[in-house]
Structure formats: C-alpha cells, structure tokens
Write an enzyme that holds these catalytic residues in place. Sequence first.
Site, PDB file in Angstrom:
ATOM      1  N   HIS A  75       0.828  -1.211   0.000  1.00 11.90           N
ATOM      2  CA  HIS A  75       0.000   0.000   0.000  1.00 11.90           C
ATOM      3  C   HIS A  75       0.855   1.251   0.000  1.00 11.90           C
ATOM      4  CE1 HIS A  75       0.332   1.031   4.367  1.00 11.90           C
ATOM      5  NE2 HIS A  75       0.372  -0.269   4.561  1.00 11.90           N
ATOM      6  N   ASP A  77      -0.247   4.479   1.015  1.00 12.81           N
ATOM      7  CA  ASP A  77      -0.527   5.509   2.018  1.00 12.81           C
ATOM      8  C   ASP A  77       0.234   5.248   3.307  1.00 12.81           C
ATOM      9  OD1 ASP A  77      -2.201   3.222   2.543  1.00 12.81           O
ATOM     10  OD2 ASP A  77      -3.398   4.452   3.900  1.00 12.81           O
ATOM     11  N   ASP A 137       6.107   1.525   6.449  1.00  9.35           N
ATOM     12  CA  ASP A 137       4.767   0.942   6.352  1.00  9.35           C
ATOM     13  C   ASP A 137       3.947   1.823   5.413  1.00  9.35           C
ATOM     14  OD1 ASP A 137       2.364  -0.355   6.761  1.00  9.35           O
ATOM     15  OD2 ASP A 137       2.077   0.403   8.791  1.00  9.35           O
ATOM     16  N   GLU A 170      -4.975   1.910   2.735  1.00 13.34           N
ATOM     17  CA  GLU A 170      -4.959   0.726   3.594  1.00 13.34           C
ATOM     18  C   GLU A 170      -4.982   1.107   5.065  1.00 13.34           C
ATOM     19  OE1 GLU A 170      -3.143  -2.538   6.019  1.00 13.34           O
ATOM     20  OE2 GLU A 170      -2.503  -0.455   5.759  1.00 13.34           O
ATOM     21  N   GLU A 171      -4.308   2.192   5.406  1.00  8.77           N
ATOM     22  CA  GLU A 171      -4.182   2.576   6.817  1.00  8.77           C
ATOM     23  C   GLU A 171      -5.512   2.986   7.441  1.00  8.77           C
ATOM     24  OE1 GLU A 171      -1.812   1.963   8.599  1.00  8.77           O
ATOM     25  OE2 GLU A 171       0.055   2.022   7.468  1.00  8.77           O
ATOM     26  N   ASP A 193       3.699  -6.340   3.696  1.00 12.51           N
ATOM     27  CA  ASP A 193       3.239  -5.266   4.582  1.00 12.51           C
ATOM     28  C   ASP A 193       3.477  -5.632   6.049  1.00 12.51           C
ATOM     29  OD1 ASP A 193       2.042  -2.926   5.444  1.00 12.51           O
ATOM     30  OD2 ASP A 193      -0.004  -3.677   5.234  1.00 12.51           O
ATOM     31  N   HIS A 375       4.110   3.602  12.442  1.00 15.99           N
ATOM     32  CA  HIS A 375       3.116   4.628  12.794  1.00 15.99           C
ATOM     33  C   HIS A 375       3.644   5.680  13.760  1.00 15.99           C
ATOM     34  CE1 HIS A 375      -0.686   2.096  11.592  1.00 15.99           C
ATOM     35  NE2 HIS A 375       0.323   1.965  10.726  1.00 15.99           N
TER      36      HIS A 375
END
Length: 399
Positions: A75, A77, A137, A170-171, A193, A375
């Site tokens: 992903h 994003d 990520d 995705e997030e 991922d 994150h």
Amino acid sequence: MQVLDRFLHYVSFDTQSDEESPSCPSTDKQKLLGRAIVEEMLAMGIADAHMDENGYVYGSVPGVENSPVIGLIAHMDTSPDCSGAEIKPRVVEYLGGDVVLNEEKGIVMRASDFPQLKRSVGKHLVVTDGTTLLGADDKAGIAEILTAVEELMADKTPHAPIRIGFTPDEEIGRGADLFDVKGFGADFAYTADGGTIGEIEYENFNAAAASVRVHGVSIHPGSAKGKLVNAMQLAMEFHAMLPVQERPEYTEGYEGFSMLTQMQGGIEEAELHYIIRDHDMEKFQAKKARFEKIAAYLNERYGDGTVELRLKDSYYNMKEKILPVMFVVERAMAAMKQAGMEPVAVPIRGGTDGARLSYEGLPCPNLCTGGENYHGRFEYIPVEDMEACVDMLKHLLRV
C-alpha cells in the site's frame, strides 16, 4: 535501482490517508506517488503498468506458462497517526545502545524502550529525525517488490507470471474496497506489509468500528436539579462500563481489545469512537454484544434515544480462507529459508488488505518487510533486512 534508493525516493512523497474523507483515494496526494511508480514500472519494461481512477496501481510481468500466477501487493498511504510530511530519513550504522534521532530537540530512540534494536546490531538503520514517521509501512514493501521484479527481469531467471498491485487507503481500512480482484488475475497473492524479518502472517483480527453518540439536555446549572443531562458525563459512564483489562495496552498475542480512538462533545451531545478487535469470532461477537448491552442499559436508565450506537464490521480473520490452501504459506516459508531467514508464523494484531482480499477469493497472507515501530517517530528499517526481503521475494517467484 537498489532497494534503498527506491525506498528513500518513495518516502519523499507525503501520502497520508484521511479517514474523514469519503473519496477514493482519501487524499489526492497519494496519486502523486502512484503516478511516479507507474512511470518507474513502465521504464522497467512493465508495459501494462497503469493507475486507475481510484488511485490503484497495477502491472503484470509474463512468466513460465502453466505456472501459478502470483500477486504481490503493498500500500502507498501512510498512517494518519503521525506526520508524514517532509520526512528527513538518514542511514546510521547501528553498533548498539541508544540512537539520537534529533539532538536539537532531544529526541532519542532508547534501547531500553525498544529491545528489538538488539537484533540490528551491525546493520544500517534508516531512521527519521524524530519529528515524523518514516513510511516503511508500507513504502518498504513497494520498494522490495519492484526491486525483486526488476532483478528477476534482468537476470532472466524463469519465474511465475507476476501480478503487481499497489493500493491507497490501507491505513484507514479501505485498501481493498475497490481492488479489482478479477482483473488482477492472480491465483494467490502476498501482501508485503509486515514487520520483523522472517515473520509471515495468515491470522489477523476480526475487526469492527463502533460509534457512540450521547444526547443530553442543557440547563443552567443554577436550576439544573432533576433536569440537566450532561452528555459528556454519560459518555464517560458508557466508557467506564467497558473492561479495563481489554484495552490494547493490557493485551498481546491472540488477546482482543476495545480501544477508544476519539472523543468529543459538550453538554448537549458527545461522541465516542472505538475499534473492536479479536482473533476468535465468538469472542469478537461477544465484545460487540457488550457494547449493545451497555447502550441498552443506559437507554433504559436515562430514556430511549439517549445513546445511539452504530457498529460496523471492518474485516475478518483470514485464517479461515488460508487453511484450505496452506501451500501458499509453505511456499513463502521455503522462500524465507532460501533467503537465510528463520520463518515464524505470528498472528497480526491488526489487519491488512490481504484479509479482505482473502474473503474475496484471493488467498493473500502477509510477508515481512523488515520495518519496526510503525506509525510513529521511532520507526526504522535495517537496509540489510530490506535486501533480504528482496531476495525472499525472488525465491518466492522463481520456478
């Protein structure tokens, strides 16, 4: 192009998604990275590389006939939890101890707080300056996929037909919403991922979102007796009835949780937003039922309509769909061993696009990319682990 160079280029794009936006992608800036990736794929010789109107990037590479068609997905994003703008990555040789991310601001990644750093002694870490997340990520996944595919194409090693897919959003749980499974055309796929090197994941949380809206009555406090209904107080009463031990900070492994993610309000109206997670479907349903019982109790006590509860399932545990095709996991584990990794299956305390895609008929376990501390500003990824993941993907695709 080397995987590190690709990765550093990708993280220069700010691609945070926005759960408050109804559009797809939720932020137009994700398409900027998507266009850059398409240009890169075309330059590599992936002739059908393109981005659709929703920001999904696709491409395919022909392979040996009568081989299974394998998909690789990542992903674009990054999480809204921490700033992803103006990321300032740098590579540091890690010899042990603490890592000073930002001397001026006194931001230090302490080995006592992150014991997993011990695994990276002697490696070269890509880190932030402590003011943003890094974006491994999942831009590490994109970089590893394209580097592996480029190297396979260059050395002309026989490989399976390959399908590539890069998703937006995705997030915020929407990465698989508009993914074209039929057009993708893979027999099975893998999301790149994951985190720690050697991990493969084919179990994830069942997930739901809950919103609690509380309606109150505002009366001047001087004459409030028997009349005032403070929505904020009732919201706190609702929250206090959820088990403390089922918060994420008290759980691990297969243990589920309910997490308060947002709250706002005043006397007349207050809102609480939660995520609900559990690997076990029966326990998952019980957690949701608890929310319903609390809402029913408060409505009985304070009057119908005082509490409005909305529950919405987000995704389910992919294990149910992977168990009948465990050769997909076994193939990945064999590739990990060939790349010098010690494979270990771990449950995801979260979800991936692969969970949703597995329920749409595309078995899709999740593979490590090497990143840690996602994150947040202490996110990092060892260069050597990215290179090992490229090697793993090449073994996975070879015939």
